[in-house]
Design a protein around this motif. Structure first.
Motif, PDB file in Angstrom:
ATOM      1  N   LEU A 122      12.540  -7.063  -1.531  1.00  0.00           N
ATOM      2  CA  LEU A 122      11.891  -6.381  -0.460  1.00  0.00           C
ATOM      3  C   LEU A 122      10.651  -6.269  -0.472  1.00  0.00           C
ATOM      4  O   LEU A 122       9.951  -6.178  -1.676  1.00  0.00           O
ATOM      5  N   ARG A 123       9.946  -6.313   0.650  1.00  0.00           N
ATOM      6  CA  ARG A 123       8.588  -6.086   0.860  1.00  0.00           C
ATOM      7  C   ARG A 123       7.959  -5.051   1.347  1.00  0.00           C
ATOM      8  O   ARG A 123       8.469  -5.065   2.825  1.00  0.00           O
ATOM      9  N   PHE A 124       6.965  -4.262   1.425  1.00  0.00           N
ATOM     10  CA  PHE A 124       6.452  -3.293   2.095  1.00  0.00           C
ATOM     11  C   PHE A 124       5.070  -3.117   2.250  1.00  0.00           C
ATOM     12  O   PHE A 124       4.364  -3.336   1.151  1.00  0.00           O
ATOM     13  N   GLY A 125       4.626  -3.098   3.361  1.00  0.00           N
ATOM     14  CA  GLY A 125       3.222  -3.183   3.762  1.00  0.00           C
ATOM     15  C   GLY A 125       2.690  -1.591   3.392  1.00  0.00           C
ATOM     16  O   GLY A 125       3.392  -0.721   3.755  1.00  0.00           O
ATOM     17  N   LEU A 126       1.613  -1.597   2.855  1.00  0.00           N
ATOM     18  CA  LEU A 126       1.032  -0.214   2.403  1.00  0.00           C
ATOM     19  C   LEU A 126      -0.350   0.117   3.042  1.00  0.00           C
ATOM     20  O   LEU A 126      -0.955  -0.856   3.516  1.00  0.00           O
ATOM     21  N   ARG A 127      -0.825   1.331   3.122  1.00  0.00           N
ATOM     22  CA  ARG A 127      -2.046   1.553   3.756  1.00  0.00           C
ATOM     23  C   ARG A 127      -3.106   1.189   2.803  1.00  0.00           C
ATOM     24  O   ARG A 127      -2.954   1.141   1.360  1.00  0.00           O
ATOM     25  N   PRO A 128      -4.303   0.943   3.244  1.00  0.00           N
ATOM     26  CA  PRO A 128      -5.628   0.496   2.412  1.00  0.00           C
ATOM     27  C   PRO A 128      -5.882   1.710   1.421  1.00  0.00           C
ATOM     28  O   PRO A 128      -5.743   2.884   1.564  1.00  0.00           O
ATOM     29  N   GLY A 129      -6.082   1.167   0.218  1.00  0.00           N
ATOM     30  CA  GLY A 129      -6.714   2.187  -0.790  1.00  0.00           C
ATOM     31  C   GLY A 129      -5.207   2.830  -1.447  1.00  0.00           C
ATOM     32  O   GLY A 129      -5.480   3.631  -2.756  1.00  0.00           O
ATOM     33  N   THR A 130      -4.004   2.657  -1.328  1.00  0.00           N
ATOM     34  CA  THR A 130      -3.099   3.071  -1.968  1.00  0.00           C
ATOM     35  C   THR A 130      -2.924   2.712  -3.347  1.00  0.00           C
ATOM     36  O   THR A 130      -3.102   1.538  -3.635  1.00  0.00           O
ATOM     37  N   THR A 131      -2.737   3.740  -4.358  1.00  0.00           N
ATOM     38  CA  THR A 131      -2.909   3.460  -5.821  1.00  0.00           C
ATOM     39  C   THR A 131      -1.463   3.691  -6.222  1.00  0.00           C
ATOM     40  O   THR A 131      -1.371   3.226  -7.462  1.00  0.00           O
ATOM     41  N   SER A 132      -0.761   4.493  -5.966  1.00  0.00           N
ATOM     42  CA  SER A 132       0.516   4.554  -6.497  1.00  0.00           C
ATOM     43  C   SER A 132       1.677   4.984  -5.390  1.00  0.00           C
ATOM     44  O   SER A 132       1.475   5.448  -4.244  1.00  0.00           O
ATOM     45  N   VAL A 133       2.828   4.436  -5.878  1.00  0.00           N
ATOM     46  CA  VAL A 133       4.073   4.594  -4.948  1.00  0.00           C
ATOM     47  C   VAL A 133       5.203   5.072  -5.590  1.00  0.00           C
ATOM     48  O   VAL A 133       5.334   4.848  -6.828  1.00  0.00           O
ATOM     49  N   VAL A 135      16.612   1.278  -0.181  1.00  0.00           N
ATOM     50  CA  VAL A 135      15.404   1.624  -0.932  1.00  0.00           C
ATOM     51  C   VAL A 135      14.437   2.122  -0.054  1.00  0.00           C
ATOM     52  O   VAL A 135      14.186   1.656   1.114  1.00  0.00           O
ATOM     53  N   GLU A 136      13.882   3.381  -0.626  1.00  0.00           N
ATOM     54  CA  GLU A 136      13.064   3.963   0.002  1.00  0.00           C
ATOM     55  C   GLU A 136      11.719   4.088  -0.639  1.00  0.00           C
ATOM     56  O   GLU A 136      11.635   4.305  -1.693  1.00  0.00           O
ATOM     57  N   VAL A 137      10.520   3.762   0.294  1.00  0.00           N
ATOM     58  CA  VAL A 137       9.099   3.614  -0.424  1.00  0.00           C
ATOM     59  C   VAL A 137       8.251   4.830   0.433  1.00  0.00           C
ATOM     60  O   VAL A 137       8.228   4.866   1.617  1.00  0.00           O
ATOM     61  N   GLU A 138       7.609   5.632  -0.585  1.00  0.00           N
ATOM     62  CA  GLU A 138       6.883   6.673  -0.241  1.00  0.00           C
ATOM     63  C   GLU A 138       5.544   6.448  -0.712  1.00  0.00           C
ATOM     64  O   GLU A 138       5.345   6.304  -1.926  1.00  0.00           O
ATOM     65  N   ALA A 139       4.478   6.507  -0.190  1.00  0.00           N
ATOM     66  CA  ALA A 139       3.027   6.292  -0.112  1.00  0.00           C
ATOM     67  C   ALA A 139       2.146   6.768   0.788  1.00  0.00           C
ATOM     68  O   ALA A 139       2.479   6.421   1.948  1.00  0.00           O
ATOM     69  N   GLY A 140       1.236   7.208   0.230  1.00  0.00           N
ATOM     70  CA  GLY A 140       0.064   7.935   1.585  1.00  0.00           C
ATOM     71  C   GLY A 140       0.523   8.644   2.467  1.00  0.00           C
ATOM     72  O   GLY A 140       0.185   8.516   3.685  1.00  0.00           O
ATOM     73  N   GLY A 141       1.674   9.496   2.528  1.00  0.00           N
ATOM     74  CA  GLY A 141       2.343  10.140   3.527  1.00  0.00           C
ATOM     75  C   GLY A 141       3.112   9.539   4.390  1.00  0.00           C
ATOM     76  O   GLY A 141       3.791  10.174   5.339  1.00  0.00           O
TER      77      GLY A 141
END
Length: 562
Positions: free
Chosen positions: A522-533, A495-501
């Motif tokens: 699976l759990r993925f931490g994201l950058r603050p303000g991320t709205t779409s993944v 599983v590959e997650v792309e968000a915020g570059g």
């Protein structure tokens, strides 16, 4: 020091995470949640080795309500008698706790029919019959148990009928589809050729030449070849150990397996097997197809450490620690050996233990369970290590050396580039507790988006560690479900997650650590303000990845291959 925010998080299930305060990032809530399990190892002064090695744990949503239930593996008050008792329900034995919405756990062992009373070691979770419900395999010193999930909250014990009782001394196990037929096969790591009715303790020399009773070193016993079973699809399995090539080494050259993971190490579309062995070279079983395996540990760099010597491997896990999309490997080892971190580069596993900050904090402790997890939801994988010595009188044998029987666990925090520091002191009072810890099994038991843990200890209580460091941080959860029952396994999906570059790559798996089974989500931490993944999934046995765009953070998403 870790910056911890004091705000609330609402996830898809409506569960509220508590505000986090400095000094209480991981908190043992076992008692308040209703978990009163205490491990029984049956130690009677005879210094029998299995007394030191048990303590498995498994997370399993046995009733399909969306919350992970907890299965804890029990030993026995009399090791020799445990070999002769039948597998039956009833206490004392293993325990299944039902998770009631993350608020409390209730003992449902008797109703579920999983109170195995042999001398238990570990557990593995997988849907071996393809009916969409997780089943449970229990490894033991003696005959193993297989519990088929009936779907009504109860299980049926079928190991003998299925042909996978095994015997001897089994340790960790993993379910994986080794032949690409969509059905989960079973790999069982075995430890030593050891008979409690013949073997006993050994003498150790303390200060002034004083002779002390102690547990024997595994060098005194032959290793036992691991076992691999092929799923026939009709509820039975065929023992493929000899035909597969797994049993090639025997006697003193055989592996002494304690930790195991199945993963597509070489990226050719089928799962290989990595085994952490105690005091002999590790194994990396390359899947050749046709249910044949070849040990390539030596040529790939996994057999030995950077000094060219085998270590006393206990637990194992894999994950992408440096963000290059390749899965690296961590193995826990004996006291005064250091744990080992291998980075995957061009198909080779390179020991980077010293330069990545692992050596110093892991040199004195004796480590068992280990788990890659994004403890602070900052987008990279940290490492939790469960520590505890084998020798219950180690302080008498080695006085003044700073080595204790009960030892604090470690949290090694990633700097985002694959380098680690021991941040245990920043994460609260739990990391000052001294226990002979063994299993460390991860799950988000309260569905708030951050990883929690259960940690077991020999002859002691199980700890349920609630993670309070993720409150207020952005995250997304992914759960995979096959739309092709009986013909498609989920274990091993990438599983590959792309968000915020940024990009994060993980593998769906429940195996790893030591005697443990984990949350398959699976759990993925994201950058603050991320709205779409954007999430891309490569399913096992498929060369065509599936892309899912526009997924919202702050909840779990169920993705299908259909």
């Amino acid at each position: 020091m870790l910056k911890i925010r004091t705000c609330f998080l609402v996830c898809a299930t409506g569960v509220l995470a508590r505000p986090t305060r400095a000094g209480e990032a991981f908190v043992d809530v076992a008692r308040e949640k209703g978990i009163d399990f205490v491990n029984v190892n049956g130690a009677s002064g005879k210094k029998l080795l299995p007394e030191t090695m048990l303590g498995g744990a498994a997370w399993i949503d046995h009733d399909g309500d969306g919350f992970l239930d907890l299965f804890l593996v029990q030993g026995h008050a009399d090791l020799a008698r445990a070999l002769d008792e039948p597998v039956r329900a009833g206490r004392p034995g293993d325990v299944l706790y039902r998770n009631e919405g993350g608020k409390r756990f209730v003992d449902v062992t008797e109703r579920a029919g999983v109170g195995h009373t042999g001398y238990g070691m570990g557990a593995a979770v997988g849907d071996y019959d393809g009916d969409g419900r997780p089943d449970l395999y229990v490894t033991c010193y003696g005959k193993n148990a297989l519990y088929r999930n009936r779907g009504d909250g109860t299980f049926e014990e079928t190991a003998s009928r299925a042909g996978i009782e095994a015997g001897g001394w089994s340790s960790s196990a993993t379910w994986a589809d080794f032949d690409g037929d969509g059905l989960l096969d079973l790999y069982v790591a075995t430890y030593l050729e050891y008979d409690v009715r013949r073997h006993g303790g050994c003498a150790a020399t303390g200060p002034g030449g004083k002779k002390l009773d102690a547990y024997c070193h595994p060098h005194r016993f032959e290793g036992a070849p691991d076992i691999v079973f092929r799923n026939a699809g009709d509820g039975t399995f065929r023992n493929m150990t000899r035909d597969s090539g797994i049993a090639g080494a025997r006697g003193w050259l055989a592996g002494k397996g304690l930790g195991v993971v199945a993963t597509d190490h070489d990226g050719d579309g089928d799962p290989d097997v990595l085994v952490a062995n105690d005091s002999v070279p590790n194994n990396l079983w390359k899947n050749l197809g046709g249910f044949r395996f070849e040990d390539v540990a030596l040529e790939t760099g996994f057999a030995l450490n950077a000094d060219g010597v085998p270590q006393a491997g206990m637990g194992i896990d894999r994950g992408d620690v440096d963000g290059d999309g390749q899965l690296d490997v961590y193995v826990t080892n004996f006291s005064r050996e250091t744990d080992t971190l291998w980075i995957l580069e061009s198909g080779l596993l390179v020991d980077v233990t010293a330069e990545r900050g692992i050596a110093r904090p892991t040199y004195l402790p004796l480590a068992f369970g280990a788990r890659f997890l994004d403890a602070d939801l900052d987008g990279d994988l940290d490492i939790y290590v469960a520590n505890g010595h084998i020798l219950d009188n180690v302080e008498e044998i080695h006085p003044g050396e700073g080595i204790r029987y009960g030892q604090p666990d470690l949290l090694l925090v990633n700097d985002g580039k694959g380098r680690f520091r021991d941040a245990s002191a920043d994460w609260g009072a739990w990391f000052r507790e001294e226990r002979p810890s063994r299993a460390a099994a991860e799950a988000d038991f309260d569905n708030d988006g951050d990883p929690d843990l259960v940690v077991t200890s020999v002859a002691g209580p199980a700890a349920l560690l609630e993670n309070r460091a993720g409150a207020g941080r952005a995250w997304i959860g992914i759960e995979l479900r096959s739309s092709q029952p009986r013909r498609r396994a989920v274990h091993g999906a990438r599983v590959e997650v792309e968000a915020g570059g940024t990009r994060q790559v993980r593998e769906v798996q429940t195996d790893g650590s030591y005697l443990s089974a984990h949350d398959a989500r699976l759990r993925f931490g994201l950058r603050p303000g991320t709205t779409s993944v954007t999430v891309t999934v490569r399913w096992p046995g498929s060369t065509e990845p599936r892309r899912h765009e526009g997924l919202a953070p702050g909840k779990y998403h169920v993705l299908s291959d259909g």
